[in-house]
Design a protein around this motif. Sequence first.
Motif, PDB file in Angstrom:
ATOM      1  N   LEU A  13      -8.541  52.119  11.170  1.00  0.00           N
ATOM      2  CA  LEU A  13      -8.574  51.664   9.612  1.00  0.00           C
ATOM      3  C   LEU A  13      -9.718  52.059   8.790  1.00  0.00           C
ATOM      4  O   LEU A  13      -9.585  52.240   7.503  1.00  0.00           O
ATOM      5  CB  LEU A  13      -9.760  50.024  10.314  1.00  0.00           C
ATOM      6  CG  LEU A  13     -10.643  49.129   8.995  1.00  0.00           C
ATOM      7  CD1 LEU A  13      -9.296  48.850   8.033  1.00  0.00           C
ATOM      8  CD2 LEU A  13     -11.030  48.342   9.358  1.00  0.00           C
ATOM      9  N   ASP A  68     -18.460  52.693   2.719  1.00  0.00           N
ATOM     10  CA  ASP A  68     -19.893  52.041   3.885  1.00  0.00           C
ATOM     11  C   ASP A  68     -19.052  51.673   4.441  1.00  0.00           C
ATOM     12  O   ASP A  68     -18.601  49.895   4.665  1.00  0.00           O
ATOM     13  CB  ASP A  68     -20.591  51.824   3.261  1.00  0.00           C
ATOM     14  CG  ASP A  68     -21.804  50.835   4.215  1.00  0.00           C
ATOM     15  OD1 ASP A  68     -22.597  52.192   5.391  1.00  0.00           O
ATOM     16  OD2 ASP A  68     -22.528  50.434   4.173  1.00  0.00           O
ATOM     17  N   LEU A  75     -16.718  50.073  -1.857  1.00  0.00           N
ATOM     18  CA  LEU A  75     -15.164  49.565  -1.837  1.00  0.00           C
ATOM     19  C   LEU A  75     -15.681  48.563  -0.405  1.00  0.00           C
ATOM     20  O   LEU A  75     -14.685  47.393   0.055  1.00  0.00           O
ATOM     21  CB  LEU A  75     -14.019  50.835  -0.267  1.00  0.00           C
ATOM     22  CG  LEU A  75     -13.472  50.309  -0.240  1.00  0.00           C
ATOM     23  CD1 LEU A  75     -12.510  50.168  -1.373  1.00  0.00           C
ATOM     24  CD2 LEU A  75     -12.413  51.785   0.389  1.00  0.00           C
ATOM     25  N   PRO A 121     -16.522  49.070   7.969  1.00  0.00           N
ATOM     26  CA  PRO A 121     -16.953  48.661   9.092  1.00  0.00           C
ATOM     27  C   PRO A 121     -17.297  49.787  10.208  1.00  0.00           C
ATOM     28  O   PRO A 121     -15.948  50.551  10.305  1.00  0.00           O
ATOM     29  CB  PRO A 121     -15.402  47.680   8.748  1.00  0.00           C
ATOM     30  CG  PRO A 121     -14.398  48.100   8.182  1.00  0.00           C
ATOM     31  CD  PRO A 121     -15.073  49.194   6.930  1.00  0.00           C
ATOM     32  N   ASP A 135      -8.189  43.859   0.353  1.00  0.00           N
ATOM     33  CA  ASP A 135      -8.485  44.838   1.241  1.00  0.00           C
ATOM     34  C   ASP A 135      -8.910  46.247   0.755  1.00  0.00           C
ATOM     35  O   ASP A 135      -7.684  46.740   0.029  1.00  0.00           O
ATOM     36  CB  ASP A 135      -6.743  44.384   2.325  1.00  0.00           C
ATOM     37  CG  ASP A 135      -7.353  46.124   3.533  1.00  0.00           C
ATOM     38  OD1 ASP A 135      -7.641  46.439   3.726  1.00  0.00           O
ATOM     39  OD2 ASP A 135      -5.814  45.261   4.203  1.00  0.00           O
ATOM     40  N   GLY A 136      -9.716  46.606   1.026  1.00  0.00           N
ATOM     41  CA  GLY A 136     -10.121  48.609   0.446  1.00  0.00           C
ATOM     42  C   GLY A 136      -8.591  49.059   0.499  1.00  0.00           C
ATOM     43  O   GLY A 136      -9.317  49.707  -0.319  1.00  0.00           O
ATOM     44  N   ALA A 150     -19.940  43.866   1.331  1.00  0.00           N
ATOM     45  CA  ALA A 150     -21.053  43.210   1.652  1.00  0.00           C
ATOM     46  C   ALA A 150     -22.357  43.160   3.334  1.00  0.00           C
ATOM     47  O   ALA A 150     -21.701  44.210   3.577  1.00  0.00           O
ATOM     48  CB  ALA A 150     -20.607  41.640   1.713  1.00  0.00           C
ATOM     49  N   PRO A 151     -23.098  42.651   2.716  1.00  0.00           N
ATOM     50  CA  PRO A 151     -23.628  41.798   2.156  1.00  0.00           C
ATOM     51  C   PRO A 151     -24.751  42.767   0.978  1.00  0.00           C
ATOM     52  O   PRO A 151     -25.170  41.900  -0.026  1.00  0.00           O
ATOM     53  CB  PRO A 151     -25.467  41.133   2.781  1.00  0.00           C
ATOM     54  CG  PRO A 151     -25.879  42.463   3.846  1.00  0.00           C
ATOM     55  CD  PRO A 151     -23.440  43.491   4.276  1.00  0.00           C
TER      56      PRO A 151
HETATM   57  C1  LIG Z   1     -21.499  48.259   6.942  1.00  0.00           C
HETATM   58  S1  LIG Z   1     -20.432  46.914   6.129  1.00  0.00           S
HETATM   59  C2  LIG Z   1     -20.922  47.340   4.134  1.00  0.00           C
HETATM   60  C3  LIG Z   1     -22.761  47.402   4.318  1.00  0.00           C
HETATM   61  C4  LIG Z   1     -23.105  47.452   2.900  1.00  0.00           C
HETATM   62  N1  LIG Z   1     -22.603  48.643   2.113  1.00  0.00           N
HETATM   63  C5  LIG Z   1     -23.923  46.728   2.591  1.00  0.00           C
HETATM   64  O1  LIG Z   1     -24.821  48.302   2.133  1.00  0.00           O
HETATM   65  O2  LIG Z   1     -24.567  45.755   2.823  1.00  0.00           O
HETATM   66  C6  LIG Z   1     -18.392  47.066   5.881  1.00  0.00           C
HETATM   67  C7  LIG Z   1     -18.060  45.392   5.640  1.00  0.00           C
HETATM   68  O3  LIG Z   1     -16.609  45.720   5.034  1.00  0.00           O
HETATM   69  C8  LIG Z   1     -16.158  45.111   4.876  1.00  0.00           C
HETATM   70  N2  LIG Z   1     -14.676  45.145   5.822  1.00  0.00           N
HETATM   71  C9  LIG Z   1     -13.642  45.435   7.226  1.00  0.00           C
HETATM   72  N3  LIG Z   1     -12.677  45.492   6.939  1.00  0.00           N
HETATM   73  C10 LIG Z   1     -12.031  45.880   5.390  1.00  0.00           C
HETATM   74  C11 LIG Z   1     -11.386  45.876   4.413  1.00  0.00           C
HETATM   75  N4  LIG Z   1      -9.859  46.659   4.627  1.00  0.00           N
HETATM   76  N5  LIG Z   1     -11.386  46.618   3.014  1.00  0.00           N
HETATM   77  C12 LIG Z   1     -12.860  45.982   2.723  1.00  0.00           C
HETATM   78  N6  LIG Z   1     -13.910  45.639   3.476  1.00  0.00           N
HETATM   79  C13 LIG Z   1     -13.883  45.747   4.743  1.00  0.00           C
HETATM   80  C14 LIG Z   1     -16.451  44.035   6.383  1.00  0.00           C
HETATM   81  O4  LIG Z   1     -16.540  42.636   6.126  1.00  0.00           O
HETATM   82  C15 LIG Z   1     -17.847  44.475   5.856  1.00  0.00           C
HETATM   83  O5  LIG Z   1     -18.451  43.501   5.398  1.00  0.00           O
END
Ligand SMILES: C[S@@+](CC[C@H](N)C(=O)[O-])C[C@H]1O[C@@H](n2cnc3c(N)ncnc32)[C@H](O)[C@@H]1O
Length: 332
Positions: A237, A206, A133, A208, A188-189, A136-137
């Motif tokens: 969130l 995983d 869900l 934010p 948006d997840g 990135a990255p």
């Molecule tokens: C902890 S990081 C993920 C790291 C990734 N899983 C990895 O292992 O490389 C959380 C990510 O969630 C994204 N994010 C923030 N709000 C979000 C939303 N509403 N829906 C989906 N992704 C979101 C952020 O931009 C960020 O890239």
Amino acid sequence: ISLTLRKLQKQICQVVLDHFEKQYTAELGDAWSSVRDVLTSPWCWQHALLLNRFSPSPGLESSLAEQGYHPAFPAALPYLPAAFRCYSRTAPGRFPAQKHQPGRLKGYYLLNAASLLPVLALEVRDGEDVLDLCAAPGGKSVAILQCACPGHFHCNEYDDMRSRWLEQTIESFIPDPLVNLITVSKLDGRQIGDLQPEFYDKVLVDAPCSNDRSWLFSADPQQAVLRLMQRKELSSLQFQLLRSAVKALRPGGSLVYSTCTLSRAENSDVIKLLLSSCSNVMPVDISGMARAVSQEFAFLSGTQQHELLVLPEKGRAWGPMYVAKLKKVSST
Ligand SMILES: C[S@@+](CC[C@H](N)C(=O)[O-])C[C@H]1O[C@@H](n2cnc3c(N)ncnc32)[C@H](O)[C@@H]1O
């Protein structure tokens, strides 16, 4: 100049440290002072290598062994696919990163070994439909594909720039025929549950979160204060992302929630709220996994069976990483 050296030159951000000191002394008790010592000493940070099964490098494993690396995960784990190879060593210092070269797959991914625990807890099997869900990255997306070959794999990232980074990671690690199984989206997840209800067997959230490790080295104190003030909003969130993940799961499917913060408000509290508000969601015991990896990782004691919190420690400087596993038992 190496990354480690650059980190050494970074300054600790005092407002963040003071804030953590108060909160984490209250939440973790005696454990906090040794965790703080590791988090504020980048020279003792460790890293692990996740080998890419799609680009085997001859001689890499024996050269790693010569340099003091050992397999980070024991064969006794309840779930450890044979193709999943991760090496770590106790000594700090960095293995060189590989540069992106168009048309050439990378041989390994450098990471914090604790970030593989949520992936192992997810237990993806061949043919399952999987959603990452917040992807990135892409470290965990790459790790999922080392474990199994999903029927369909949906990697989502809301942020535009980070989603391009995700695409580049996939391109650097995953060969063409497999890339066709992967969909990358920029949604948006929180909306995916309504867009694709009961579509997935496995979902990784995983989320934010307040990234304790990097916040401690914030270069801009004003931005740090702002982040600390907005920290409370992260819990809601995270809760909404989890609600969406539950909707996206088929009955019988499971999800793993993870963060890289020690903060209880973003970890246990969010999971507790979800369990109390969704009667079709049940906790899944992951204590077997925690026991099996207890040589390599230090955990906070006294947590529930469906969750774990990795506490960085000297010589086992992995984490912070919170992991919880839940199962959807019926439709809503
Ligand atoms: C902890 S990081 C993920 C790291 C990734 N899983 C990895 O292992 O490389 C959380 C990510 O969630 C994204 N994010 C923030 N709000 C979000 C939303 N509403 N829906 C989906 N992704 C979101 C952020 O931009 C960020 O890239």
